[in-house]
Write a protein that holds these residues in place. Structure first.
Motif, PDB file in Angstrom:
ATOM      1  N   ARG A 230      -5.147  -2.386  -0.810  1.00 32.28           N
ATOM      2  CA  ARG A 230      -5.006  -4.260  -0.089  1.00 32.28           C
ATOM      3  C   ARG A 230      -4.833  -4.866   1.018  1.00 32.28           C
ATOM      4  O   ARG A 230      -4.505  -4.092   1.819  1.00 32.28           O
ATOM      5  CB  ARG A 230      -3.020  -4.013  -0.955  1.00 32.28           C
ATOM      6  CG  ARG A 230      -3.662  -4.473  -2.638  1.00 32.28           C
ATOM      7  CD  ARG A 230      -4.294  -5.123  -3.787  1.00 32.28           C
ATOM      8  NE  ARG A 230      -4.415  -4.451  -5.114  1.00 32.28           N
ATOM      9  CZ  ARG A 230      -3.453  -5.423  -5.677  1.00 32.28           C
ATOM     10  NH1 ARG A 230      -2.662  -6.411  -5.661  1.00 32.28           N
ATOM     11  NH2 ARG A 230      -3.630  -5.157  -7.244  1.00 32.28           N
ATOM     12  N   ILE A 312       2.129  -1.812 -13.810  1.00 29.88           N
ATOM     13  CA  ILE A 312       1.506  -3.533 -13.554  1.00 29.88           C
ATOM     14  C   ILE A 312       2.232  -4.284 -14.458  1.00 29.88           C
ATOM     15  O   ILE A 312       2.248  -4.727 -15.195  1.00 29.88           O
ATOM     16  CB  ILE A 312       0.465  -3.536 -13.436  1.00 29.88           C
ATOM     17  CG1 ILE A 312      -0.456  -2.654 -12.554  1.00 29.88           C
ATOM     18  CG2 ILE A 312      -0.799  -4.679 -13.804  1.00 29.88           C
ATOM     19  CD1 ILE A 312      -2.000  -2.644 -13.290  1.00 29.88           C
ATOM     20  N   ARG A 315      -0.898 -10.124 -17.156  1.00 27.21           N
ATOM     21  CA  ARG A 315      -1.119 -11.493 -17.552  1.00 27.21           C
ATOM     22  C   ARG A 315      -1.255 -11.520 -18.539  1.00 27.21           C
ATOM     23  O   ARG A 315      -1.818 -10.901 -19.203  1.00 27.21           O
ATOM     24  CB  ARG A 315      -1.789 -12.009 -16.460  1.00 27.21           C
ATOM     25  CG  ARG A 315      -1.578 -13.145 -16.410  1.00 27.21           C
ATOM     26  CD  ARG A 315      -2.983 -13.952 -15.737  1.00 27.21           C
ATOM     27  NE  ARG A 315      -2.665 -15.579 -15.395  1.00 27.21           N
ATOM     28  CZ  ARG A 315      -1.773 -16.654 -15.619  1.00 27.21           C
ATOM     29  NH1 ARG A 315      -0.967 -16.064 -14.491  1.00 27.21           N
ATOM     30  NH2 ARG A 315      -1.617 -17.649 -15.532  1.00 27.21           N
ATOM     31  N   SER A 329       2.876 -10.652 -10.758  1.00 32.07           N
ATOM     32  CA  SER A 329       3.262  -9.877  -9.916  1.00 32.07           C
ATOM     33  C   SER A 329       2.765  -8.619  -9.323  1.00 32.07           C
ATOM     34  O   SER A 329       2.432  -8.092  -8.662  1.00 32.07           O
ATOM     35  CB  SER A 329       5.084  -9.978  -9.794  1.00 32.07           C
ATOM     36  OG  SER A 329       4.905  -8.852 -10.336  1.00 32.07           O
ATOM     37  N   ASP A 330       1.656  -8.039 -10.665  1.00 29.60           N
ATOM     38  CA  ASP A 330       0.683  -7.335 -10.343  1.00 29.60           C
ATOM     39  C   ASP A 330       1.666  -5.989 -10.348  1.00 29.60           C
ATOM     40  O   ASP A 330       2.571  -6.011 -11.573  1.00 29.60           O
ATOM     41  CB  ASP A 330       0.161  -7.670  -9.284  1.00 29.60           C
ATOM     42  CG  ASP A 330      -1.102  -6.606  -9.228  1.00 29.60           C
ATOM     43  OD1 ASP A 330      -1.823  -5.993  -9.870  1.00 29.60           O
ATOM     44  OD2 ASP A 330      -1.141  -5.687  -8.236  1.00 29.60           O
ATOM     45  N   THR A 331       1.854  -5.136  -9.145  1.00 29.81           N
ATOM     46  CA  THR A 331       3.125  -4.229  -9.282  1.00 29.81           C
ATOM     47  C   THR A 331       4.116  -4.447  -8.470  1.00 29.81           C
ATOM     48  O   THR A 331       5.204  -3.465  -7.751  1.00 29.81           O
ATOM     49  CB  THR A 331       2.357  -2.793  -8.761  1.00 29.81           C
ATOM     50  OG1 THR A 331       1.688  -2.818  -7.021  1.00 29.81           O
ATOM     51  CG2 THR A 331       0.732  -2.768  -9.393  1.00 29.81           C
ATOM     52  N   GLN A 355      -1.962 -16.884  -8.248  1.00 29.43           N
ATOM     53  CA  GLN A 355      -1.891 -15.227  -8.757  1.00 29.43           C
ATOM     54  C   GLN A 355      -3.386 -14.999  -7.671  1.00 29.43           C
ATOM     55  O   GLN A 355      -2.811 -13.018  -7.848  1.00 29.43           O
ATOM     56  CB  GLN A 355      -2.387 -16.147 -10.489  1.00 29.43           C
ATOM     57  CG  GLN A 355      -3.097 -14.874 -11.136  1.00 29.43           C
ATOM     58  CD  GLN A 355      -1.069 -13.759 -11.149  1.00 29.43           C
ATOM     59  OE1 GLN A 355      -0.822 -14.255 -12.101  1.00 29.43           O
ATOM     60  NE2 GLN A 355      -1.615 -12.688 -10.828  1.00 29.43           N
ATOM     61  N   GLN A 356      -4.206 -15.227  -7.525  1.00 24.21           N
ATOM     62  CA  GLN A 356      -5.041 -14.276  -6.954  1.00 24.21           C
ATOM     63  C   GLN A 356      -4.943 -14.011  -5.645  1.00 24.21           C
ATOM     64  O   GLN A 356      -4.775 -13.029  -5.594  1.00 24.21           O
ATOM     65  CB  GLN A 356      -6.283 -15.260  -6.112  1.00 24.21           C
ATOM     66  CG  GLN A 356      -7.403 -14.483  -6.005  1.00 24.21           C
ATOM     67  CD  GLN A 356      -7.881 -13.335  -6.968  1.00 24.21           C
ATOM     68  OE1 GLN A 356      -8.512 -13.972  -7.992  1.00 24.21           O
ATOM     69  NE2 GLN A 356      -8.205 -12.480  -6.760  1.00 24.21           N
ATOM     70  N   PHE A 358      -1.558 -12.713  -5.028  1.00 25.60           N
ATOM     71  CA  PHE A 358      -0.874 -11.263  -5.640  1.00 25.60           C
ATOM     72  C   PHE A 358      -1.702 -10.345  -6.546  1.00 25.60           C
ATOM     73  O   PHE A 358      -1.750  -9.375  -6.623  1.00 25.60           O
ATOM     74  CB  PHE A 358       0.113 -12.154  -7.383  1.00 25.60           C
ATOM     75  CG  PHE A 358       1.667 -12.446  -6.724  1.00 25.60           C
ATOM     76  CD1 PHE A 358       2.407 -11.210  -6.378  1.00 25.60           C
ATOM     77  CD2 PHE A 358       1.545 -13.615  -6.502  1.00 25.60           C
ATOM     78  CE1 PHE A 358       3.098 -11.701  -6.213  1.00 25.60           C
ATOM     79  CE2 PHE A 358       2.805 -14.441  -6.389  1.00 25.60           C
ATOM     80  CZ  PHE A 358       3.816 -13.340  -5.849  1.00 25.60           C
ATOM     81  N   TYR A 359      -3.322 -10.964  -6.713  1.00 24.49           N
ATOM     82  CA  TYR A 359      -4.153  -9.885  -6.853  1.00 24.49           C
ATOM     83  C   TYR A 359      -4.941  -8.951  -5.658  1.00 24.49           C
ATOM     84  O   TYR A 359      -5.330  -7.998  -5.221  1.00 24.49           O
ATOM     85  CB  TYR A 359      -4.803 -10.105  -7.754  1.00 24.49           C
ATOM     86  CG  TYR A 359      -4.792 -10.149  -9.559  1.00 24.49           C
ATOM     87  CD1 TYR A 359      -3.493  -9.737  -9.800  1.00 24.49           C
ATOM     88  CD2 TYR A 359      -5.113 -10.614  -9.656  1.00 24.49           C
ATOM     89  CE1 TYR A 359      -3.169  -9.952 -11.099  1.00 24.49           C
ATOM     90  CE2 TYR A 359      -4.648 -11.302 -11.426  1.00 24.49           C
ATOM     91  CZ  TYR A 359      -3.149 -10.419 -12.223  1.00 24.49           C
ATOM     92  OH  TYR A 359      -2.856 -10.654 -13.325  1.00 24.49           O
ATOM     93  N   THR A 360      -4.791 -10.065  -4.865  1.00 24.74           N
ATOM     94  CA  THR A 360      -4.835  -9.679  -3.263  1.00 24.74           C
ATOM     95  C   THR A 360      -4.241  -9.171  -2.159  1.00 24.74           C
ATOM     96  O   THR A 360      -5.063  -7.506  -1.602  1.00 24.74           O
ATOM     97  CB  THR A 360      -5.863 -11.031  -3.051  1.00 24.74           C
ATOM     98  OG1 THR A 360      -6.452 -11.605  -3.256  1.00 24.74           O
ATOM     99  CG2 THR A 360      -6.112 -10.538  -1.324  1.00 24.74           C
TER     100      THR A 360
END
Length: 361
Positions: A230, A312, A315, A329-331, A355-356, A358-360
């Motif tokens: 990440r 995970i 969503r 929150s993803d992980t 949200q993006q 949290f995925y980044t």
């Protein structure tokens, strides 16, 4: 001109000997030590107890950074070390203000050519949170290593000295460059994003559930076996250089027979964001969904995390996040999701963009 052959041979041998001696001296010359700055914040690693067997009920944050460095003379062989006392607190008292101060000082130091890495001594209760905050806000690829201990400095087999020694070695190593903020205790290396405290008192408390350690400290050097993927440190979009305050974000814990009292109180107290440490896959109780919906309608950003500790948060899994305009929150566990949400809200209130993030990160 006549030259004595014996004299010529002797001169040649002498020249060869001089070259060999010079090369040998070059080979034997000690390697240049890295320059490492230790920023001290207190914690158990700076704690003292009433006796050598006191490992519970000791007083944290008593030993200053200079004395801490002096107590580990082996540090002189690991790096050129100097220290600064940033604060002197037990880490349960860590605040946003201290995080901002710490991040700014780390960035100032790492911008200097004569600083190769930074070590931060810290209480273990919130190491994982400070580590992730710095992982998102440090603007350098130079190593930043956070270290603590589970036993006070006065205890039998205190783990602080060896942890500090390993942290300085790691911060001064080329292997740690570009790997984000690292946490090392108990000869183990963890990523600041993923690490969490898993036991109240044992020395092997810091782990990365499921994903695992990045590596180990052994033979006075780091051994890495995986990398953080990440984005972190120099790759992030967060700049705290001009920030003097972070948005208020609170955590609401999920449990059976939950009520909305805590959530309503946080919103009334001015929370701009709420992270739910939900049960299971971030599930929301039927009686809680209306309360979170009302909070969102008031402009509060809602993030669904989980109290489980790994995995995970999906969503649109347990809740229709698209419909409710929530973020997952993803992980990230709840305490780390809070940190990312605070920083995200210094950039935007657009939930799709958050949200993006949290995925980044």
């Amino acid at each position: 001109m006549f030259v004595d052959k014996r004299f010529a041979r002797a001169a040649a041998l002498l020249a060869c000997s001089a070259v060999f001696s010079f090369a040998h001296a070059e080979e034997a010359a000690p390697a240049k030590l890295p320059n490492v700055v230790i920023l001290a914040t207190g914690g158990t690693i700076a704690g003292t107890g009433a006796s050598t067997t006191t490992t519970i009920g000791y007083t944290a944050a008593k030993v200053g950074v200079d004395k801490m460095i002096e107590s580990v003379p082996e540090l002189k062989k690991a790096a050129n070390v100097r220290g600064e006392q940033v604060v002197q607190i037990a880490s349960e008292s860590m605040t946003n203000d201290v995080w901002l101060k710490l991040a700014k000082r780390v960035n100032e130091l790492l911008a200097q050519k004569d600083v190769d890495g930074v070590v931060i001594t810290h209480g273990t209760d919130t190491i994982e949170e400070t580590a992730y905050f710095l992982d998102l806000t440090v603007k350098s690829k130079k190593p930043v290593v956070i270290v603590g201990s589970m036993r006070p400095s006065t205890a039998i087999s205190a783990d602080g000295p060896i942890n500090l020694y390993n942290a300085v070695l790691l911060a001064g190593s080329k292997e740690a460059v570009g790997k984000g903020v690292l946490v090392t205790l108990n000869d183990q290396i963890n990523a600041g994003r993923d690490v969490t405290k898993t036991n109240t008192s044992t020395a092997d408390t810091f782990k990365t559930p499921e994903l695992g350690f990045l590596g180990y400290m052994q033979d006075n050097k780091p051994h890495f076996y995986r990398l953080p993927v990440r984005k972190h440190t120099a790759e992030t979009e967060f700049d705290v250089s001009k920030l003097d305050k972070l948005p208020q974000v609170d955590i609401v814990y999920g449990y059976a027979n939950m009520n909305r009292v805590a959530l309503d109180a946080d919103v009334a107290a001015g929370a701009k964001g709420i992270v739910q440490a939900g049960v299971g896959d971030g599930s929301m109780a039927a009686q809680m969904l209306p309360a979170f919906r009302e909070a969102r309608q008031k402009g509060v950003i809602v993030v669904r995390s989980s109290r489980v500790g790994s995995g995970i948060v999906a969503r649109n899994g347990e809740v229709n996040d698209d419909k409710e305009d929530f973020v997952v929150s993803d992980t990230l566990n709840a305490q780390k999701a809070r940190i990312l949400l605070m920083l995200a809200m210094t950039k935007t209130n657009d939930t799709k963009k958050i949200q993006q993030m949290f995925y980044t990160y």
